[in-house]
Design a protein around this motif. Structure first.
Motif, PDB file in Angstrom:
ATOM      1  N   ALA A  85      12.656  85.582   6.908  1.00 35.85           N
ATOM      2  CA  ALA A  85      12.874  84.155   6.637  1.00 35.85           C
ATOM      3  C   ALA A  85      14.152  83.670   7.320  1.00 35.85           C
ATOM      4  O   ALA A  85      14.183  82.578   7.903  1.00 35.85           O
ATOM      5  CB  ALA A  85      12.943  83.916   5.129  1.00 35.85           C
ATOM      6  N   GLY A  86      15.189  84.488   7.270  1.00 35.03           N
ATOM      7  CA  GLY A  86      16.438  84.122   7.931  1.00 35.03           C
ATOM      8  C   GLY A  86      16.284  84.019   9.437  1.00 35.03           C
ATOM      9  O   GLY A  86      16.842  83.118  10.071  1.00 35.03           O
ATOM     10  N   ARG A 145      13.463  83.363  11.096  1.00 33.73           N
ATOM     11  CA  ARG A 145      12.678  82.158  11.394  1.00 33.73           C
ATOM     12  C   ARG A 145      13.546  80.912  11.319  1.00 33.73           C
ATOM     13  O   ARG A 145      13.503  80.058  12.202  1.00 33.73           O
ATOM     14  CB  ARG A 145      11.506  82.028  10.424  1.00 33.73           C
ATOM     15  N   LYS A 146      14.360  80.842  10.271  1.00 31.88           N
ATOM     16  CA  LYS A 146      15.224  79.665  10.096  1.00 31.88           C
ATOM     17  C   LYS A 146      16.200  79.546  11.263  1.00 31.88           C
ATOM     18  O   LYS A 146      16.401  78.462  11.805  1.00 31.88           O
ATOM     19  CB  LYS A 146      15.989  79.774   8.773  1.00 31.88           C
ATOM     20  N   TRP A 147      16.783  80.663  11.680  1.00 32.83           N
ATOM     21  CA  TRP A 147      17.758  80.646  12.770  1.00 32.83           C
ATOM     22  C   TRP A 147      17.101  80.247  14.089  1.00 32.83           C
ATOM     23  O   TRP A 147      17.586  79.378  14.792  1.00 32.83           O
ATOM     24  CB  TRP A 147      18.421  82.018  12.895  1.00 32.83           C
ATOM     25  N   ASP A 151      14.062  78.817  14.640  1.00 38.87           N
ATOM     26  CA  ASP A 151      13.344  77.537  14.649  1.00 38.87           C
ATOM     27  C   ASP A 151      14.201  76.404  15.207  1.00 38.87           C
ATOM     28  O   ASP A 151      13.710  75.562  15.944  1.00 38.87           O
ATOM     29  CB  ASP A 151      12.854  77.161  13.239  1.00 38.87           C
TER      30      ASP A 151
END
Length: 86
Positions: free
Chosen positions: A21-22, A24-26, A28
């Protein structure tokens, strides 16, 4: 270095689900910008490519601009390798 933004985005869409998740967030918020600028010359690698390596070449007397004028030819390196080996 060159980057194909469209290829990077297609690959990202295929593999995004495998990232944390981290991660993907970074990525994206950065993937398009990083690959548009050139992945190989972004971040610390870009810093070295754009500043440190030219500075070191200058320190040993290697003329990067003259080399560029030859189209970054192998012949130029062969004729001037002694400068780099110092």
């Amino acid at each position: 270095a060159s980057s194909d933004v469209n290829v990077a985005l297609k690959v990202w869409k295929r593999m995004r689900h495998t990232m944390s998740a981290g991660g993907r967030k970074w990525w994206d918020g950065r993937i398009e910008r990083v690959f548009r600028k050139g992945f190989g010359t972004s971040g610390s690698t870009g810093f070295a490519t754009k500043l440190i390596i030219p500075f070191l070449m200058y320190c040993v007397g290697f003329n990067i601009k003259e080399w560029a004028e030859t189209g970054f030819s192998h012949e130029y390196i062969q004729a001037n390798y002694h400068v780099i080996e110092r």
